[in-house]
Write a protein that holds these residues in place. Structure first.
Motif, PDB file in Angstrom:
ATOM      1  N   CYS A 164     125.179  42.174  14.606  1.00 19.61           N
ATOM      2  CA  CYS A 164     124.394  41.568  15.684  1.00 19.61           C
ATOM      3  C   CYS A 164     125.276  40.588  16.428  1.00 19.61           C
ATOM      4  N   GLY A 165     124.803  40.095  17.550  1.00 22.32           N
ATOM      5  CA  GLY A 165     125.582  39.190  18.375  1.00 22.32           C
ATOM      6  C   GLY A 165     125.653  37.785  17.812  1.00 22.32           C
ATOM      7  N   ARG A 166     126.694  37.061  18.202  1.00 18.81           N
ATOM      8  CA  ARG A 166     126.812  35.650  17.834  1.00 18.81           C
ATOM      9  C   ARG A 166     125.757  34.822  18.568  1.00 18.81           C
ATOM     10  N   LEU A 167     125.398  33.710  17.969  1.00 18.66           N
ATOM     11  CA  LEU A 167     124.423  32.808  18.579  1.00 18.66           C
ATOM     12  C   LEU A 167     125.163  31.773  19.413  1.00 18.66           C
ATOM     13  N   PHE A 168     125.578  32.173  20.602  1.00 20.34           N
ATOM     14  CA  PHE A 168     126.301  31.249  21.470  1.00 20.34           C
ATOM     15  C   PHE A 168     125.380  30.204  22.086  1.00 20.34           C
ATOM     16  N   GLU A 169     124.145  30.585  22.406  1.00 14.72           N
ATOM     17  CA  GLU A 169     123.235  29.669  23.084  1.00 14.72           C
ATOM     18  C   GLU A 169     121.902  29.502  22.358  1.00 14.72           C
ATOM     19  N   GLY A 170     121.395  30.530  21.753  1.00 16.15           N
ATOM     20  CA  GLY A 170     120.083  30.480  21.133  1.00 16.15           C
ATOM     21  C   GLY A 170     120.133  30.082  19.669  1.00 16.15           C
ATOM     22  N   THR A 171     118.970  30.082  19.049  1.00 17.33           N
ATOM     23  CA  THR A 171     118.817  29.721  17.648  1.00 17.33           C
ATOM     24  C   THR A 171     118.618  30.972  16.797  1.00 17.33           C
ATOM     25  N   ALA A 172     118.668  30.778  15.487  1.00 17.83           N
ATOM     26  CA  ALA A 172     118.372  31.886  14.580  1.00 17.83           C
ATOM     27  C   ALA A 172     116.960  32.407  14.807  1.00 17.83           C
ATOM     28  N   GLU A 173     116.034  31.492  15.087  1.00 17.04           N
ATOM     29  CA  GLU A 173     114.645  31.901  15.360  1.00 17.04           C
ATOM     30  C   GLU A 173     114.566  32.747  16.631  1.00 17.04           C
ATOM     31  N   ALA A 233     129.268  43.987   5.814  1.00 16.96           N
ATOM     32  CA  ALA A 233     128.098  44.517   5.108  1.00 16.96           C
ATOM     33  C   ALA A 233     128.444  44.875   3.676  1.00 16.96           C
ATOM     34  N   GLU A 234     129.597  45.483   3.470  1.00 14.20           N
ATOM     35  CA  GLU A 234     130.013  45.843   2.115  1.00 14.20           C
ATOM     36  C   GLU A 234     130.273  44.609   1.264  1.00 14.20           C
ATOM     37  N   SER A 235     130.803  43.558   1.870  1.00 14.09           N
ATOM     38  CA  SER A 235     131.065  42.329   1.112  1.00 14.09           C
ATOM     39  C   SER A 235     129.771  41.666   0.648  1.00 14.09           C
ATOM     40  N   LEU A 236     128.703  41.799   1.419  1.00 19.67           N
ATOM     41  CA  LEU A 236     127.436  41.159   1.074  1.00 19.67           C
ATOM     42  C   LEU A 236     126.782  41.778  -0.152  1.00 19.67           C
ATOM     43  N   ARG A 237     127.061  43.027  -0.427  1.00 19.66           N
ATOM     44  CA  ARG A 237     126.430  43.678  -1.579  1.00 19.66           C
ATOM     45  C   ARG A 237     126.759  42.958  -2.878  1.00 19.66           C
ATOM     46  N   GLN A 238     127.882  42.244  -2.899  1.00 18.19           N
ATOM     47  CA  GLN A 238     128.303  41.560  -4.118  1.00 18.19           C
ATOM     48  C   GLN A 238     127.560  40.235  -4.310  1.00 18.19           C
ATOM     49  N   THR A 239     126.948  39.704  -3.258  1.00 20.74           N
ATOM     50  CA  THR A 239     126.307  38.397  -3.350  1.00 20.74           C
ATOM     51  C   THR A 239     124.796  38.445  -3.170  1.00 20.74           C
ATOM     52  N   GLU A 240     124.268  39.498  -2.575  1.00 15.99           N
ATOM     53  CA  GLU A 240     122.826  39.599  -2.356  1.00 15.99           C
ATOM     54  C   GLU A 240     122.155  40.314  -3.530  1.00 15.99           C
ATOM     55  N   ASN A 241     120.837  40.270  -3.543  1.00 10.27           N
ATOM     56  CA  ASN A 241     120.088  40.719  -4.715  1.00 10.27           C
ATOM     57  C   ASN A 241     119.545  42.137  -4.624  1.00 10.27           C
ATOM     58  N   LEU A 242     120.167  42.979  -3.834  1.00  8.97           N
ATOM     59  CA  LEU A 242     119.797  44.397  -3.844  1.00  8.97           C
ATOM     60  C   LEU A 242     120.702  45.102  -4.845  1.00  8.97           C
ATOM     61  N   GLU A 243     120.121  45.663  -5.893  1.00  7.33           N
ATOM     62  CA  GLU A 243     120.932  46.249  -6.956  1.00  7.33           C
ATOM     63  C   GLU A 243     121.741  47.439  -6.458  1.00  7.33           C
ATOM     64  N   PRO A 265     122.838  44.744   7.636  1.00  9.78           N
ATOM     65  CA  PRO A 265     122.517  43.573   6.799  1.00  9.78           C
ATOM     66  C   PRO A 265     121.729  42.498   7.529  1.00  9.78           C
ATOM     67  N   PHE A 266     121.864  42.426   8.861  1.00  6.97           N
ATOM     68  CA  PHE A 266     121.135  41.415   9.617  1.00  6.97           C
ATOM     69  C   PHE A 266     119.656  41.754   9.737  1.00  6.97           C
ATOM     70  N   ARG A 317     124.083  35.181   9.414  1.00  6.71           N
ATOM     71  CA  ARG A 317     124.882  35.046  10.634  1.00  6.71           C
ATOM     72  C   ARG A 317     126.002  34.023  10.452  1.00  6.71           C
ATOM     73  N   LYS A 318     125.719  32.920   9.776  1.00  6.23           N
ATOM     74  CA  LYS A 318     126.758  31.921   9.518  1.00  6.23           C
ATOM     75  C   LYS A 318     127.857  32.487   8.620  1.00  6.23           C
ATOM     76  N   GLN A 319     127.467  33.287   7.648  1.00 13.37           N
ATOM     77  CA  GLN A 319     128.465  33.921   6.784  1.00 13.37           C
ATOM     78  C   GLN A 319     129.368  34.847   7.593  1.00 13.37           C
ATOM     79  N   LYS A 320     128.776  35.594   8.519  1.00 10.68           N
ATOM     80  CA  LYS A 320     129.577  36.504   9.348  1.00 10.68           C
ATOM     81  C   LYS A 320     130.520  35.720  10.261  1.00 10.68           C
ATOM     82  N   ASP A 321     130.068  34.586  10.775  1.00 13.62           N
ATOM     83  CA  ASP A 321     130.909  33.774  11.647  1.00 13.62           C
ATOM     84  C   ASP A 321     132.170  33.305  10.927  1.00 13.62           C
ATOM     85  N   GLN A 322     132.087  33.160   9.611  1.00 13.73           N
ATOM     86  CA  GLN A 322     133.224  32.669   8.827  1.00 13.73           C
ATOM     87  C   GLN A 322     133.966  33.782   8.095  1.00 13.73           C
ATOM     88  N   PHE A 323     133.528  35.021   8.303  1.00 10.21           N
ATOM     89  CA  PHE A 323     134.083  36.153   7.542  1.00 10.21           C
ATOM     90  C   PHE A 323     135.495  36.512   8.038  1.00 10.21           C
TER      91      PHE A 323
END
Length: 254
Positions: A140-149, A181-191, A226-227, A248-254
């Motif tokens: 998904c796109g970066r949040l340059f102006e808007g919020t997560a909501e 997306a592949e990196s997230l599988r190691q930290t999220e709770n989807l088996e 993943p988003f 989104r914050k995790q992706k910004d630092q990935f």
């Protein structure tokens, strides 16, 4: 010939350009204007004129070619008011409006988040939507102006479309999105995430062959992006938006 013709082509370093033509009337539009010269070349090759420009948001790689194309083709420009920051605009569109390209009717989607005025163009009759920098294949796109909501609300509006809708995103970012997306599988709770594994094989094959990964199908994004996947594990808008913001914050630092 009826229906909507769509011509996709690369522009700039990683943008896609889209020229669309209503088959019944021959009316033609450019979705955004990443590179005026490239767009003009493609129009010449197709033998098409240019009646309209339909902008999604104000960033230069989406509206930077407006003036040159208007000067050359005399086309009419539609889009969100924010486009006037950098480029000419003849008519303002906001979420809930409609635009007719000949006999093809587009519903205008409020897709704020990446920018505050970002919009998309959805033609239900054709099962297509042009979503700019809101949603990408597996990203998904970066949040340059808007919020997560803001962005989560926009993503929900996309998810409310027909699941078979083809989503035309404006950049080729999919391999990078896949790695995240592949990196997230190691930290999220989807088996298990078998849908992602199948998608990964398809994406890598497409890119190895030099093929675009755009458009993608909405149902595939709901199942493997993943988003969308991880926020949808939560209950209620606030919790989902918070989870989206975390990803989104995790992706910004990935």
């Amino acid at each position: 010939m009826s229906g909507l013709q769509i011509h996709l082509f690369p522009a700039l370093s990683d943008n896609y350009g889209f020229l669309i033509r209503d088959g019944a009337t021959g009316k033609t539009a450019s979705i955004d204007t990443p590179d005026a010269d490239t767009i003009a070349t493609e129009l010449s090759r197709l033998g098409w004129g240019l009646d309209y420009i339909l902008n999604t948001h104000w960033h230069r790689d989406h509206a930077g070619g407006n003036q040159a194309l208007k000067d050359r083709f005399g086309c009419t420009i539609y889009g969100p008011e924010e486009v006037t920051k950098i480029a000419p605009l003849d008519h303002i569109l906001t979420g809930g409006d409609r635009f007719a390209l000949g006999e093809t009717i587009f519903d205008i989607l409020d897709l704020k988040g990446h920018t505050l005025g970002h919009i998309g163009y959805s033609a239900a009759s054709e099962q297509v939507a042009f979503v700019g920098d809101c949603l990408f294949p597996l990203g998904c796109g970066r949040l340059f102006e808007g919020t997560a909501e803001d962005m989560w609300g926009s993503l929900q509006r996309i998810m409310a479309l027909d699941p078979e809708t083809r989503l035309y995103s404006a950049h080729e970012y999919t391999l990078s999105n896949l790695k995240f997306a592949e990196s997230l599988r190691q930290t999220e709770n989807l088996e298990s995430f078998p849908v992602l594994e199948a998608r990964a094989a398809q994406v890598r094959q497409q890119r190895d062959l030099g093929e675009p990964t755009v458009p993608s199908v909405l149902a595939d994004e709901i199942a493997s992006n993943p988003f969308l996947v991880y926020p949808l594990q939560e209950s209620g808008f606030a919790a989902q938006a918070a989870k989206f913001g975390e990803i989104r914050k995790q992706k910004d630092q990935f």
